[in-house]
Write a protein that holds these residues in place. Structure first.
Motif, short mmCIF file in Angstrom:
data_model
loop_
_atom_site.label_atom_id
_atom_site.label_comp_id
_atom_site.label_asym_id
_atom_site.label_seq_id
_atom_site.Cartn_x
_atom_site.Cartn_y
_atom_site.Cartn_z
N PHE A 1 27.10 -15.68 -0.95
CA PHE A 1 26.39 -14.53 -1.64
C PHE A 1 27.14 -13.52 -1.95
N ALA A 2 27.33 -12.91 -0.91
CA ALA A 2 28.04 -11.46 -0.98
C ALA A 2 29.52 -11.91 -1.87
N MET A 3 30.01 -12.85 -1.36
CA MET A 3 31.37 -12.74 -2.12
C MET A 3 31.06 -12.97 -3.65
N SER B 1 19.24 -12.15 -4.54
CA SER B 1 18.82 -13.16 -3.73
C SER B 1 19.72 -13.09 -2.11
N SER B 2 20.90 -12.69 -2.29
CA SER B 2 21.60 -12.34 -1.18
C SER B 2 20.84 -11.36 -0.24
N ALA B 3 20.36 -10.15 -0.93
CA ALA B 3 19.96 -9.14 -0.27
C ALA B 3 18.57 -9.62 0.69
N LEU B 4 17.63 -10.38 -0.01
CA LEU B 4 16.65 -10.83 0.15
C LEU B 4 16.83 -11.89 1.47
N ASN B 5 18.07 -12.51 1.36
CA ASN B 5 18.40 -13.43 2.48
C ASN B 5 18.49 -12.80 3.82
N SER B 6 19.09 -11.49 3.55
CA SER B 6 19.68 -10.52 4.79
C SER B 6 18.33 -9.91 5.22
N GLY C 1 26.12 -7.71 2.23
CA GLY C 1 24.97 -8.17 1.27
C GLY C 1 23.69 -7.66 1.33
N GLY C 2 23.32 -6.93 2.48
CA GLY C 2 22.14 -6.31 2.87
C GLY C 2 21.87 -5.01 1.99
#
Length: 461
Positions: free
Chosen positions: A160-162, A304-309, A30-31
């Motif tokens: 998110f990553a899935m 959103s996933s990358a920002l989450n990481s 995800g990152g």
């Protein structure tokens, strides 16, 4: 009094080992897989054409070697909360403080790039909405998720990553079907693997344009080291580490290269434009606007996933640095084992994203902030590789551990390649200011840290 229902191990610093292997795998993916692929690929393909596949393969290999260097150190000392801690241990406190703040700042720039991309994706549906309002709303929700609990973050990031992985696999499968059936777009282009090599040129827009695409490809790969940041909050860290690092690198390379091959097969690469997601462009030009809308939702989820990481990682880095420097307001842990003040402070700085986007002299805010992130990442990556060389001659080195392959050759090659990547930043007008700023940052702040902590001992080697 014993608490038999307590199953989560608590670290000495108050954080909790509540993340499982599936969380670690997805956080790392995800990152890494974010705007660099879903939005930045449009820029890199338009500049370098099919040659971009070679560039992804080469840089992906370099990241593999760097990850194995980080993995080797973490395997020997899995109690480290972040890989940047090895810079303090093997190069000294001054370099360690400098690297810690530099990496944290790189994460802030990376987070701003994700926010910028999020606003772009939302405006696909709502072009009149205010950019700043979009970014603030998304940021507020993700900060809230990050301060609830590490496991809540892990579960959110897992799904998110899935979603993004399913999207990439779906694109690849759909693309193969379109190629096999000779699908024709409304513009008359026929889907074919031959589109990749049609009128092939190594540098179709000149060598400088090729150099200009290197920073974006590098940025697309950056963040892979997030797997090393999660080890401090992972169950069975040594068991998870080997699998997480190897499989993350292989999967990222497969997803990136596989997706790019399909994109350039469905439509001629000359039709792909910068500034828009090539995923969305492919389906719109194929006459599938409804699917394009779905893909836009997926890439929005991806950003959103990358920002989450980024929020997870930046909060942990700032927390550890605050403990080392005795910045008490930011060196606090909430009851849930979360460094809440550090996460909130990091999130607040991300609000500079709409400010940067509003500066008239910056004509590409996304490329500007990715350039800012890339040059700072490079500084820390180089310092990490040097620290790894010191680790190799230290008492902590494990001859039977999780060793970096062909260290004698791959270590200097990786270091030299990262230097060349940094120099390539000067090939893009929008990257010149961030790259120059990075040099000034190294000289001024790096010099200050060296003088301030020069009497601090380095780990005995």
């Amino acid at each position: 009094m014993a608490q038999p229902i307590q199953e989560i191990e608590v670290n000495q610093d108050g954080t909790k080992r509540s993340l499982s292997n599936r969380h670690v795998q997805m956080i790392a993916i995800g990152g890494t897989i974010g705007t660099g692929l879903f939005l930045g690929a449009g820029s890199t393909i338009s500049k370098s054409g099919p040659t971009i596949l070679i560039l992804y393969a080469v840089l992906g290999t370099l990241f593999f070697f760097m990850m194995r260097a980080i993995g080797e150190m973490l395997y020997s000392q899995p109690d480290q909360h972040t890989f940047v801690g090895f810079i303090s241990k093997y190069l000294g406190k001054g370099p360690g403080v400098f690297a810690g703040l530099t990496y944290w700042l790189a994460l802030i720039f990376a987070g701003m790039s994700e926010l910028t991309a999020i606003a772009t994706y939302v405006k696909f549906w709502f072009p009149t909405w205010n950019t700043a309002a979009i970014e603030i709303s998304f940021l507020a929700v993700l900060v809230l998720l990050n301060i609830l609990a590490a496991r809540a973050f892990g579960e959110t990031e897992f799904w998110f990553a899935m979603i993004k992985i399913i999207a990439i696999i779906s694109l690849i499968v759909t693309g193969i079907f379109m190629v096999m059936t000779g699908f024709k777009s409304p513009g008359g282009a026929t889907a074919s693997f031959g589109n990749i090599f049609h009128n092939f040129s190594l540098f179709p827009n000149g060598f400088q344009a090729f150099l200009g695409s290197i920073p974006m490809v590098f940025f697309a790969m950056a963040g892979m080291e997030f797997v090393g940041i999660t080890i401090g909050e992972t169950k069975n860290p040594r068991k998870v580490l080997k699998k997480a690092i190897n499989e993350t690198v292989y999967r990222v390379l497969l997803f990136y290269i596989g997706a790019l091959i399909i994109i350039m097969s469905i439509m001629p690469w000359t039709s792909i434009t910068a500034g828009n997601s090539p995923f969305v462009q492919v389906f719109k030009l194929a006459g599938l606007p409804a699917v394009a809308a779905v893909i836009n939702f997926v890439v929005l989820t991806s950003a959103s996933s990358a920002l989450n990481s980024v929020l997870f990682s930046s909060g942990r880095h700032l927390y550890q640095l605050s403990r080392e420097l005795d910045w008490k307001p930011l060196a606090k842990i909430a009851k849930a084992g979360i460094p809440t003040p550090a996460i909130l402070f990091s999130g607040a700085l991300l609000l500079f994203a709409p400010v940067i986007a509003s500066i008239p002299s910056i004509n590409d805010a996304f490329q500007f902030v990715t350039g800012g992130a890339s040059d700072l990442y490079l500084v820390v990556y180089l310092m990490t590789m040097v620290a790894h060389r010191r680790f190799r001659v230290s008492p902590e080195f494990m001859p039977d551990g999780f060793k970096m392959p062909w260290y004698r050759y791959t270590s200097p090659i990786t270091i030299g390649a990262f230097v060349l990547v940094f120099l390539s930043l000067f090939a893009n007008p929008n990257d010149v200011i961030p790259a120059t700023g990075a040099i000034i940052w190294v000289i001024v702040f790096g010099g200050y840290c060296y003088l301030r902590f020069r009497n601090q001992e380095v780990a005995t080697i």
